[in-house]
Design a protein around this motif. Structure first.
Motif, PDB file in Angstrom:
ATOM      1  N   LYS A 112     -19.482 -78.820 -10.118  1.00 17.49           N
ATOM      2  CA  LYS A 112     -21.068 -78.592  -9.411  1.00 17.49           C
ATOM      3  C   LYS A 112     -21.345 -77.441 -11.112  1.00 17.49           C
ATOM      4  O   LYS A 112     -20.053 -76.695 -11.610  1.00 17.49           O
ATOM      5  CB  LYS A 112     -20.071 -77.305  -9.049  1.00 17.49           C
ATOM      6  N   ILE A 113     -22.409 -77.859 -11.750  1.00 20.60           N
ATOM      7  CA  ILE A 113     -22.305 -77.011 -12.584  1.00 20.60           C
ATOM      8  C   ILE A 113     -23.435 -76.014 -11.784  1.00 20.60           C
ATOM      9  O   ILE A 113     -25.183 -75.920 -11.433  1.00 20.60           O
ATOM     10  CB  ILE A 113     -23.692 -77.842 -13.165  1.00 20.60           C
ATOM     11  N   LEU A 114     -23.199 -74.485 -12.367  1.00 22.74           N
ATOM     12  CA  LEU A 114     -24.631 -73.471 -11.989  1.00 22.74           C
ATOM     13  C   LEU A 114     -24.939 -72.692 -13.280  1.00 22.74           C
ATOM     14  O   LEU A 114     -24.272 -72.288 -14.108  1.00 22.74           O
ATOM     15  CB  LEU A 114     -23.872 -71.939 -10.690  1.00 22.74           C
ATOM     16  N   LEU A 115     -26.061 -72.280 -12.621  1.00 24.05           N
ATOM     17  CA  LEU A 115     -26.789 -71.484 -13.803  1.00 24.05           C
ATOM     18  C   LEU A 115     -26.354 -70.206 -14.006  1.00 24.05           C
ATOM     19  O   LEU A 115     -26.816 -69.433 -12.582  1.00 24.05           O
ATOM     20  CB  LEU A 115     -28.013 -71.630 -13.601  1.00 24.05           C
ATOM     21  N   VAL A 161     -26.153 -71.028  -8.094  1.00 26.46           N
ATOM     22  CA  VAL A 161     -26.368 -69.576  -9.445  1.00 26.46           C
ATOM     23  C   VAL A 161     -25.498 -68.524  -9.550  1.00 26.46           C
ATOM     24  O   VAL A 161     -24.542 -68.554  -8.379  1.00 26.46           O
ATOM     25  CB  VAL A 161     -27.359 -68.691  -9.717  1.00 26.46           C
ATOM     26  N   ASP A 162     -25.136 -68.673 -11.486  1.00 24.95           N
ATOM     27  CA  ASP A 162     -23.466 -67.045 -10.989  1.00 24.95           C
ATOM     28  C   ASP A 162     -24.276 -66.009 -11.761  1.00 24.95           C
ATOM     29  O   ASP A 162     -24.892 -66.211 -12.748  1.00 24.95           O
ATOM     30  CB  ASP A 162     -22.774 -67.233 -12.236  1.00 24.95           C
ATOM     31  N   ILE A 163     -24.299 -64.944 -11.002  1.00 25.71           N
ATOM     32  CA  ILE A 163     -25.371 -63.386 -11.458  1.00 25.71           C
ATOM     33  C   ILE A 163     -24.486 -63.318 -12.409  1.00 25.71           C
ATOM     34  O   ILE A 163     -22.650 -62.374 -11.938  1.00 25.71           O
ATOM     35  CB  ILE A 163     -25.469 -62.368 -10.328  1.00 25.71           C
ATOM     36  N   ASP A 164     -24.138 -62.390 -13.752  1.00 21.86           N
ATOM     37  CA  ASP A 164     -23.322 -62.058 -14.768  1.00 21.86           C
ATOM     38  C   ASP A 164     -24.755 -60.621 -15.311  1.00 21.86           C
ATOM     39  O   ASP A 164     -24.571 -60.295 -15.982  1.00 21.86           O
ATOM     40  CB  ASP A 164     -23.429 -63.177 -15.711  1.00 21.86           C
ATOM     41  N   TRP A 165     -24.514 -59.483 -14.493  1.00 17.91           N
ATOM     42  CA  TRP A 165     -25.049 -58.145 -14.292  1.00 17.91           C
ATOM     43  C   TRP A 165     -23.837 -56.988 -14.679  1.00 17.91           C
ATOM     44  O   TRP A 165     -23.250 -57.331 -13.807  1.00 17.91           O
ATOM     45  CB  TRP A 165     -25.633 -58.102 -12.737  1.00 17.91           C
ATOM     46  N   GLU A 166     -24.053 -57.372 -15.916  1.00 19.82           N
ATOM     47  CA  GLU A 166     -22.941 -56.577 -16.560  1.00 19.82           C
ATOM     48  C   GLU A 166     -23.322 -55.293 -16.420  1.00 19.82           C
ATOM     49  O   GLU A 166     -23.422 -54.596 -18.524  1.00 19.82           O
ATOM     50  CB  GLU A 166     -22.195 -57.353 -17.525  1.00 19.82           C
ATOM     51  N   THR A 204     -22.278 -67.135  -6.983  1.00 17.01           N
ATOM     52  CA  THR A 204     -20.935 -66.496  -7.452  1.00 17.01           C
ATOM     53  C   THR A 204     -21.360 -65.219  -8.424  1.00 17.01           C
ATOM     54  O   THR A 204     -22.702 -65.164  -8.645  1.00 17.01           O
ATOM     55  CB  THR A 204     -20.218 -68.031  -8.298  1.00 17.01           C
ATOM     56  N   TYR A 205     -20.458 -64.440  -8.671  1.00 13.65           N
ATOM     57  CA  TYR A 205     -20.983 -63.214  -8.960  1.00 13.65           C
ATOM     58  C   TYR A 205     -19.661 -64.107 -10.676  1.00 13.65           C
ATOM     59  O   TYR A 205     -18.375 -63.314 -10.318  1.00 13.65           O
ATOM     60  CB  TYR A 205     -21.383 -62.442  -8.788  1.00 13.65           C
ATOM     61  N   ALA A 206     -20.075 -63.032 -11.797  1.00 12.03           N
ATOM     62  CA  ALA A 206     -19.317 -62.387 -12.602  1.00 12.03           C
ATOM     63  C   ALA A 206     -18.582 -60.989 -12.041  1.00 12.03           C
ATOM     64  O   ALA A 206     -19.327 -60.117 -12.250  1.00 12.03           O
ATOM     65  CB  ALA A 206     -19.476 -62.458 -13.890  1.00 12.03           C
ATOM     66  N   GLY A 207     -17.076 -60.974 -11.854  1.00  8.91           N
ATOM     67  CA  GLY A 207     -16.935 -59.886 -11.102  1.00  8.91           C
ATOM     68  C   GLY A 207     -16.383 -58.224 -12.568  1.00  8.91           C
ATOM     69  O   GLY A 207     -15.340 -58.946 -13.410  1.00  8.91           O
ATOM     70  N   TYR A 208     -16.082 -57.548 -12.437  1.00 10.95           N
ATOM     71  CA  TYR A 208     -15.039 -56.877 -13.013  1.00 10.95           C
ATOM     72  C   TYR A 208     -13.734 -56.250 -12.681  1.00 10.95           C
ATOM     73  O   TYR A 208     -13.494 -56.927 -11.693  1.00 10.95           O
ATOM     74  CB  TYR A 208     -15.866 -54.900 -13.404  1.00 10.95           C
ATOM     75  N   VAL A 209     -13.412 -55.337 -13.496  1.00  7.61           N
ATOM     76  CA  VAL A 209     -11.864 -56.037 -12.664  1.00  7.61           C
ATOM     77  C   VAL A 209     -11.004 -53.985 -11.511  1.00  7.61           C
ATOM     78  O   VAL A 209     -10.021 -53.765 -11.956  1.00  7.61           O
ATOM     79  CB  VAL A 209     -10.603 -55.744 -14.275  1.00  7.61           C
ATOM     80  N   ALA A 230     -20.976 -57.141  -1.074  1.00  8.06           N
ATOM     81  CA  ALA A 230     -20.770 -58.104  -1.672  1.00  8.06           C
ATOM     82  C   ALA A 230     -20.460 -59.883  -1.154  1.00  8.06           C
ATOM     83  O   ALA A 230     -20.876 -60.740  -1.381  1.00  8.06           O
ATOM     84  CB  ALA A 230     -20.974 -57.990  -3.093  1.00  8.06           C
ATOM     85  N   ASN A 231     -18.901 -59.338  -0.848  1.00  8.66           N
ATOM     86  CA  ASN A 231     -18.253 -60.697  -0.594  1.00  8.66           C
ATOM     87  C   ASN A 231     -18.892 -61.544   0.745  1.00  8.66           C
ATOM     88  O   ASN A 231     -18.720 -62.989   0.521  1.00  8.66           O
ATOM     89  CB  ASN A 231     -16.477 -59.728   0.477  1.00  8.66           C
ATOM     90  N   PRO A 232     -19.149 -60.966   1.491  1.00  5.29           N
ATOM     91  CA  PRO A 232     -20.035 -62.433   2.342  1.00  5.29           C
ATOM     92  C   PRO A 232     -20.902 -63.419   2.539  1.00  5.29           C
ATOM     93  O   PRO A 232     -20.885 -63.882   2.447  1.00  5.29           O
ATOM     94  CB  PRO A 232     -20.480 -61.119   4.001  1.00  5.29           C
ATOM     95  N   TYR A 233     -21.888 -62.733   1.040  1.00  8.38           N
ATOM     96  CA  TYR A 233     -22.840 -63.383   0.608  1.00  8.38           C
ATOM     97  C   TYR A 233     -22.563 -64.583  -0.595  1.00  8.38           C
ATOM     98  O   TYR A 233     -22.635 -65.185  -1.769  1.00  8.38           O
ATOM     99  CB  TYR A 233     -24.048 -62.634   0.227  1.00  8.38           C
ATOM    100  N   VAL A 234     -20.882 -64.434  -0.851  1.00 10.78           N
ATOM    101  CA  VAL A 234     -20.538 -64.996  -1.993  1.00 10.78           C
ATOM    102  C   VAL A 234     -19.506 -66.186  -1.706  1.00 10.78           C
ATOM    103  O   VAL A 234     -18.657 -66.302  -1.168  1.00 10.78           O
ATOM    104  CB  VAL A 234     -20.369 -65.048  -3.381  1.00 10.78           C
ATOM    105  N   ASP A 235     -19.403 -67.576  -2.516  1.00 10.39           N
ATOM    106  CA  ASP A 235     -18.709 -68.305  -2.613  1.00 10.39           C
ATOM    107  C   ASP A 235     -17.266 -67.319  -3.482  1.00 10.39           C
ATOM    108  O   ASP A 235     -15.939 -68.008  -2.213  1.00 10.39           O
ATOM    109  CB  ASP A 235     -19.147 -70.182  -3.231  1.00 10.39           C
ATOM    110  N   PHE A 236     -17.074 -67.398  -4.173  1.00  7.66           N
ATOM    111  CA  PHE A 236     -15.811 -67.383  -4.449  1.00  7.66           C
ATOM    112  C   PHE A 236     -16.224 -66.057  -5.822  1.00  7.66           C
ATOM    113  O   PHE A 236     -18.118 -65.673  -6.772  1.00  7.66           O
ATOM    114  CB  PHE A 236     -14.919 -68.176  -5.455  1.00  7.66           C
ATOM    115  N   VAL A 237     -14.914 -65.003  -6.788  1.00  8.54           N
ATOM    116  CA  VAL A 237     -15.586 -64.410  -7.630  1.00  8.54           C
ATOM    117  C   VAL A 237     -14.890 -64.503  -8.937  1.00  8.54           C
ATOM    118  O   VAL A 237     -13.921 -64.819  -8.972  1.00  8.54           O
ATOM    119  CB  VAL A 237     -15.411 -63.222  -7.157  1.00  8.54           C
ATOM    120  N   ASN A 238     -15.329 -64.969 -10.308  1.00 13.34           N
ATOM    121  CA  ASN A 238     -15.613 -64.532 -11.341  1.00 13.34           C
ATOM    122  C   ASN A 238     -14.874 -63.204 -11.631  1.00 13.34           C
ATOM    123  O   ASN A 238     -15.159 -62.871 -12.505  1.00 13.34           O
ATOM    124  CB  ASN A 238     -15.827 -65.702 -12.005  1.00 13.34           C
ATOM    125  N   ILE A 239     -12.973 -63.638 -12.210  1.00 11.81           N
ATOM    126  CA  ILE A 239     -12.636 -61.365 -12.124  1.00 11.81           C
ATOM    127  C   ILE A 239     -13.398 -61.859 -13.667  1.00 11.81           C
ATOM    128  O   ILE A 239     -12.234 -63.261 -13.977  1.00 11.81           O
ATOM    129  CB  ILE A 239     -11.474 -61.710 -11.481  1.00 11.81           C
TER     130      ILE A 239
END
Length: 381
Positions: A112-115, A161-166, A204-209, A230-239
């Motif tokens: 699976k390839i995500l942008l 897609v993976d949302i990486d808003w930091e 997915t999204y890039a998650g803070y610690v 955010a939890n209901p809308y994502v498949d998993f979180v990249n911590i």
């Protein structure tokens, strides 16, 4: 996440961490690592449902072995926002690298390839005109972005897609932010993507610690991510469980109460917010962190392995469960090796977590030592 994703942590960590770190202090337990690189030639079979995700950058050259990843996050695409008006998005850099990554599907159609979308701007025809903060304020723009994403991923054969808003509510890289509404609007953005994608595509999204925190700005508000909302809308979180400290302390500790943050506390933030362990992916850095400023702030694993004899690479931090480098008797940086990855893997599987991701593919050595360790540790029976 930017020439190196993790450099976005500069402002906050410089302000809050470096004042509390011991500069140049050697770890109190410089125990030699008796087995820094255990054999990785025997590769584990894939376990259905577990995730090994590789971030692959637009500016890199290496590609992951398609047999030993389940997901690839192509980093990055960037938003085009002019004076607060959303205009669309483009890949960072050119198309060639992207096409090479997409070509891995021919070797393993199950990948699976995500942008992955960055909050930063680097294309020469773009400028910082409001970014995610401006986009997410408007229901019209959120809907249009989600539609654009769906059209693009369908056209290119992507899987999500993976949302990486930091990060919402804070500006670590000079991007626009509005603490009064960013955190709430980040959730609405994820919601718009899920509603447009349905269950057919990944979000997915890039998650803070840590969970959202009250902003210290004069206008009040919040910063980081509202994990529960955010939890209901994502498949998993990249911590992003790295860059959690620096300047004499491990940035990637499994557990260390003296560090600003560690893996166990980071994951606990998500569990406390009601996220199930099976939606959590632990981040593994393929680099060492020295500081958050200067020309040698970070060093890749492959470069660490090539350091000269004056550097001792086999030190082991018993408290943090990670190796570290010392230079002329002084602490240089912590990093991950197959042993520490194995320990993290055993711990996260005991919790029922989904797997591991790593930043980033290009920083591994030519033998893919760390990538193999991530696979074997995640797929352990």
């Amino acid at each position: 996440m930017k020439t190196l994703k993790t450099l976005s942590i500069l402002i906050l960590m410089t302000a809050t961490l470096l004042t509390s770190c011991s500069k140049g202090a050697l770890d109190p337990d410089p125990t030699p690592d008796p087995n820094p690189n255990p054999p990785t030639d025997q590769m584990a079979d894939r376990v259905e449902g577990r995730v090994v995700a590789a971030y692959v950058t637009y500016y890199g050259s290496a590609l992951p072995d398609p047999k030993y990843v389940t997901h690839i996050m192509y980093a990055f695409a960037e938003l085009y926002v002019e004076n607060g008006v959303y205009k669309g998005f483009k890949l960072k850099g050119g198309e060639t690298r992207f096409k090479n990554v997409m070509g891995l599907k021919q070797q393993n159609p199950n990948i699976k390839i995500l942008l992955s979308f960055s909050h930063t701007v680097s294309n020469s025809d773009n400028s910082q005109g409001g970014g995610f903060s401006a986009l997410a304020k408007s229901a019209e723009y959120r809907s249009k972005f989600a539609e654009d994403c769906l059209n693009y991923i369908n056209a290119k054969g992507l899987d999500g897609v993976d949302i990486d808003w930091e990060f919402p509510g804070i500006s670590w890289s000079g991007h626009a932010c509005d603490p009064k509404v960013d955190v709430e609007n980040h959730v609405l953005l994820l919601k718009a993507l899920r509603e447009k994608f349905g269950s057919a595509k990944l979000v997915t999204y890039a998650g803070y610690v840590m969970d959202k925190q009250k902003s210290t700005s004069s206008s009040g508000g919040w910063k980081y991510i509202d994990i529960s909302a955010a939890n209901p809308y994502v498949d998993f979180v990249n911590i992003m469980s790295y860059d959690m400290d620096a300047d004499g302390k491990p940035h990637n500790a499994l557990s260390n109460s003296k560090a600003y943050r560690d893996c166990k506390r980071a994951v606990q933030s998500y569990l406390n917010a009601g996220v199930k362990a099976e939606k959590l992916v632990l981040g593994i850095p393929f680099y060492g962190r020295r500081s958050f400023s200067g020309s040698n702030a970070a060093i890749s694993y492959k470069a660490i392995m090539k350091l000269g004899a004056e550097y001792v690479k086999e030190n082991w931090d018993n408290t943090s469960s990670v190796p570290y480098v010392s230079y002329n008797g002084a602490y240089y940086c912590s990093y991950d090796n197959p042993k520490s990855i194995g320990l993290k893997g055993s711990w996260l599987l005991s919790l029922g977590m989904k797997g591991m991701m790593y930043w980033e593919c290009d920083q591994d050595d030519s033998s893919r030592t760390l990538a193999k360790a991530v696979w074997n540790s995640t797929m352990a029976k």
